[in-house]
Structure formats: structure tokens, C-alpha cells
Design a protein around this motif. Structure first.
Motif, PDB file in Angstrom:
ATOM      1  N   ASP A  68      -5.819   8.081  15.928  1.00  0.00           N
ATOM      2  CA  ASP A  68      -5.685   7.662  17.321  1.00  0.00           C
ATOM      3  C   ASP A  68      -4.364   8.104  17.928  1.00  0.00           C
ATOM      4  OD1 ASP A  68      -8.180   6.250  17.330  1.00  0.00           O
ATOM      5  OD2 ASP A  68      -7.196   4.672  16.177  1.00  0.00           O
ATOM      6  N   LYS A  91      -1.359   7.481  13.280  1.00  0.00           N
ATOM      7  CA  LYS A  91      -1.937   6.146  13.180  1.00  0.00           C
ATOM      8  C   LYS A  91      -3.413   6.271  13.476  1.00  0.00           C
ATOM      9  CE  LYS A  91       2.163   3.657  14.764  1.00  0.00           C
ATOM     10  NZ  LYS A  91       2.661   2.615  15.679  1.00  0.00           N
ATOM     11  N   VAL A  93      -7.670   5.033  11.782  1.00  0.00           N
ATOM     12  CA  VAL A  93      -8.566   4.225  10.963  1.00  0.00           C
ATOM     13  C   VAL A  93      -9.295   5.150  10.001  1.00  0.00           C
ATOM     14  CG1 VAL A  93     -10.567   2.685  10.965  1.00  0.00           C
ATOM     15  CG2 VAL A  93      -8.894   2.547  12.816  1.00  0.00           C
ATOM     16  N   GLY A  96     -12.657   2.192   7.478  1.00  0.00           N
ATOM     17  CA  GLY A  96     -12.651   0.855   8.060  1.00  0.00           C
ATOM     18  C   GLY A  96     -11.302   0.177   8.110  1.00  0.00           C
ATOM     19  N   ASP A  97     -10.279   0.783   7.529  1.00  0.00           N
ATOM     20  CA  ASP A  97      -8.955   0.168   7.503  1.00  0.00           C
ATOM     21  C   ASP A  97      -7.974   0.948   8.373  1.00  0.00           C
ATOM     22  OD1 ASP A  97      -9.644  -1.835   5.632  1.00  0.00           O
ATOM     23  OD2 ASP A  97      -9.379  -0.414   3.982  1.00  0.00           O
ATOM     24  N   ALA A  98      -7.160   0.211   9.128  1.00  0.00           N
ATOM     25  CA  ALA A  98      -6.105   0.841   9.920  1.00  0.00           C
ATOM     26  C   ALA A  98      -5.038   1.397   8.983  1.00  0.00           C
ATOM     27  CB  ALA A  98      -5.503  -0.177  10.881  1.00  0.00           C
ATOM     28  N   LYS A 126      -0.632   0.300   5.680  1.00  0.00           N
ATOM     29  CA  LYS A 126      -1.147  -0.554   6.755  1.00  0.00           C
ATOM     30  C   LYS A 126      -0.073  -0.626   7.822  1.00  0.00           C
ATOM     31  CE  LYS A 126      -4.227  -3.313   4.047  1.00  0.00           C
ATOM     32  NZ  LYS A 126      -5.362  -4.024   4.548  1.00  0.00           N
TER      33      LYS A 126
END
Length: 128
Positions: A68, A91, A93, A96-98, A126
């Protein structure tokens, strides 16, 4: 028409990656361009050769991972006008995890096309 600078190419790359546009990303490379990923994980090739192989790799990567934000934090010029080193922050995803990650990236860019993109990515974390 003014020449495309290496900084212009880096900005176009950020736009292509965050737009999930694998074709625009691949089209930034010379036909015989190369991506090297010396610290790639076990399921990722450490070298991708040729624009069409880069296109296929980018499509697969973008289907598994969404970036993103891709920000160039600093650009370091070298004595060779074709070579720049960029410090970046990504940054997004994945699975499913940032995540967020930093990397140092070396580019050889000639006539507005990437000949070599070598990415030294640190561990993904994370977001804080």
C-alpha cells in the motif's frame, strides 16, 4: 522530450507497485533487465532475468502481497551516473497480515529503463 532520470524511474516504480500494476512495473525494465534478491526466502528465486520473466514474477508476487505504501526514504548517487542506491520503506498486507519492511536497493538505470534491480530486504515486521 526530456530524458527520464533515475529518480523519475524510481517514482514510476513506486506508483506501479502500489497500484498493483505488474505490467507497468515490468515495463520499467530493459528487455534483458534483471532482478536480484540475495536475501530471498526459500520460495522466492534469487535472480529473475528478462522483462517477461519479471512480469510473471511481479504478477505472482502482487497476487500474494499487496504493498500500500512504497516510500523512498533516501537516494544515494554514485560516481557511475547509471547507478543509484535507494533506502525504502514498504507497508502492506501479505497472507492476511499487515507488514512493514525496510530495504536497501541498488539500481542500474540507463535510458529510462532498469537494467539491474538488486534488493536487500530486511525482515518484514508487524507495523508499530
Amino acid at each position: 522530450m526530456p530524458a527520464v532520470s533515475p529518480l523519475d524511474v524510481l517514482e514510476q516504480r513506486c506508483v506501479a507497485v502500489t497500484a498493483q500494476d505488474a505490467d507497468a512495473f515490468a515495463d520499467l525494465f530493459a528487455p534483458d533487465g534483471v532482478i536480484e534478491l540475495p536475501f530471498a526466502g526459500p520460495d522466492v528465486p534469487d535472480r529473475i532475468e528478462g522483462r517477461e520473466a519479471i512480469r510473471a514474477f511481479a504478477r505472482a508476487a502482487m497476487s500474494a502481497l499487496r504493498v500500500d505504501v512504497l516510500r523512498t526514504l533516501a537516494v544515494h548517487r554514485t560516481e557511475d551516473p547509471e547507478v543509484v542506491v535507494a533506502e525504502t520503506l514498504a507497508k502492506g498486507v501479505g497472507r492476511g497480515d499487515a507488514f512493514e519492511g525496510r530495504s536497501v536497493q541498488l539500481f542500474r538505470i540507463r535510458d529510462g529503463r532498469i537494467l539491474l534491480f538488486r534488493d536487500y530486504t530486511g525482515p518484514l515486521r508487524k507495523p508499530s
